[in-house]
Design an enzyme around this catalytic site. Structure first.
Site, mmCIF file in Angstrom:
data_model
loop_
_atom_site.group_PDB
_atom_site.id
_atom_site.type_symbol
_atom_site.label_atom_id
_atom_site.label_comp_id
_atom_site.label_asym_id
_atom_site.label_seq_id
_atom_site.Cartn_x
_atom_site.Cartn_y
_atom_site.Cartn_z
ATOM 1 N N ASP A 120 -6.299 -8.540 5.639
ATOM 2 C CA ASP A 120 -7.400 -9.100 6.408
ATOM 3 C C ASP A 120 -8.699 -8.682 5.740
ATOM 4 O O ASP A 120 -8.686 -8.165 4.612
ATOM 5 C CB ASP A 120 -7.329 -8.695 7.885
ATOM 6 C CG ASP A 120 -7.406 -7.189 8.103
ATOM 7 O OD1 ASP A 120 -7.808 -6.467 7.159
ATOM 8 O OD2 ASP A 120 -7.075 -6.727 9.200
ATOM 9 N N GLY B 176 -7.010 3.301 2.484
ATOM 10 C CA GLY B 176 -8.013 3.609 1.481
ATOM 11 C C GLY B 176 -7.440 4.296 0.249
ATOM 12 O O GLY B 176 -6.309 4.035 -0.161
ATOM 13 N N ASP C 93 -6.752 -2.306 4.265
ATOM 14 C CA ASP C 93 -5.456 -1.776 4.700
ATOM 15 C C ASP C 93 -5.276 -1.791 6.218
ATOM 16 O O ASP C 93 -4.609 -0.927 6.788
ATOM 17 C CB ASP C 93 -5.251 -0.342 4.181
ATOM 18 C CG ASP C 93 -5.405 -0.237 2.672
ATOM 19 O OD1 ASP C 93 -4.982 -1.168 1.980
ATOM 20 O OD2 ASP C 93 -5.951 0.772 2.188
ATOM 21 N N HIS D 293 0.852 -1.195 0.000
ATOM 22 C CA HIS D 293 0.000 0.000 0.000
ATOM 23 C C HIS D 293 0.885 1.242 0.000
ATOM 24 O O HIS D 293 1.832 1.326 0.797
ATOM 25 C CB HIS D 293 -0.896 -0.003 1.239
ATOM 26 C CG HIS D 293 -1.889 1.113 1.259
ATOM 27 N ND1 HIS D 293 -2.831 1.297 0.265
ATOM 28 C CD2 HIS D 293 -2.103 2.108 2.159
ATOM 29 C CE1 HIS D 293 -3.568 2.359 0.554
ATOM 30 N NE2 HIS D 293 -3.150 2.865 1.689
ATOM 31 N N PRO E 298 -3.772 7.871 -1.190
ATOM 32 C CA PRO E 298 -2.932 8.239 -0.041
ATOM 33 C C PRO E 298 -1.900 9.314 -0.341
ATOM 34 O O PRO E 298 -1.566 10.110 0.546
ATOM 35 C CB PRO E 298 -2.255 6.915 0.331
ATOM 36 C CG PRO E 298 -2.352 6.060 -0.882
ATOM 37 C CD PRO E 298 -3.625 6.445 -1.554
#
Length: 225
Positions: A108, A86, A112, A77, A89
């Site tokens: 998961d 989300g 993030d 990410h 960024p």
């Protein structure tokens, strides 16, 4: 050629393709598939890979898929988690002054929020546009993945658990609202410049303002002396 690690890759952007191609070159890796849509996720159930790697994938992976690979599902990410979970960024790091960076983490069922394997800050500059920072974050993602891949496949990682009440999160609709410039709004100069440079990402038209029933698009160029 050895094919010790069976991988399914999720991704579509430039950093994702660079990581994908790097994995394809590894003698210890067999990359089974490159998936870009939600409908293709059933491939993971059929292939039962050792590990799933995601970079630039735009969909949430359901728990029924996350539980398939024995070594888990990884995601890259372009944010210094837990900040800027989300969308967009790079933009919010500039607008809100939160740390910019990149993170490799286990996935998961939320977005993030999984355990962090490694992260690295990327130093911003006042001359950065959103595109400038985005490109540096892409480079940092690729480097971070390459450096940590040996520990991942040797299952020699120590993780940092994320706390849901820490950090920040942004949705795509917040970015759309940020693009709408109100000509009557009172602003602080530095904050407004941050907003405009965060939204500058040629060739995309982001920041826009309505003047006399005409729409104008705004980019900004800041240069150091």
């Amino acid at each position: 050629m050895s094919t010790d690690i069976d991988v399914v890759f999720l991704g579509v952007n430039d950093a994702g393709m660079r990581v994908y191609e790097w994995l394809c070159e590894r003698s210890e890796v067999f990359v089974h598939s490159l998936l870009t849509t939600e409908e293709q996720l059933t491939v993971i159930k059929d292939a039962e890979p050792d590990i799933v790697v995601s970079c630039g994938y735009r969909h949430i992976v359901p728990e029924s898929i996350l539980g398939v690979p024995e070594m888990g599902c990884l995601n890259l990410h372009p944010a210094y988690l837990p900040y800027n979970r989300g969308a967009n960024p790079n933009v919010w790091s500039i607008v809100e002054g939160t740390p910019a960076g990149v993170t490799l983490h286990y996935m998961d069922s939320s977005l993030d929020t999984g355990d962090i394997i490694a992260r690295r800050e990327v130093e911003p500059d006042f001359a950065d546009t959103g595109k400038d920072l985005y490109q540096r974050l892409e480079d940092a993602q690729v480097d971070l993945f390459k450096e940590n891949w040996p520990d991942v496949i040797n299952e020699d990682t120590s993780v940092l658990e994320q706390k849901e009440d820490e950090g920040t999160y942004h949705r795509t609709n917040e970015f759309e609202e940020l693009c709408e410039i109100d000509g009557e709004e009172m602003v602080r100069t530095r904050e407004f410049l941050d907003r405009l440079r965060a939204l500058t990402f040629p060739p995309h038209d982001n920041a826009r303002i309505e003047i006399d029933d005409e729409t104008y698009y705004i980019d900004i160029d800041i240069r150091r002396e």
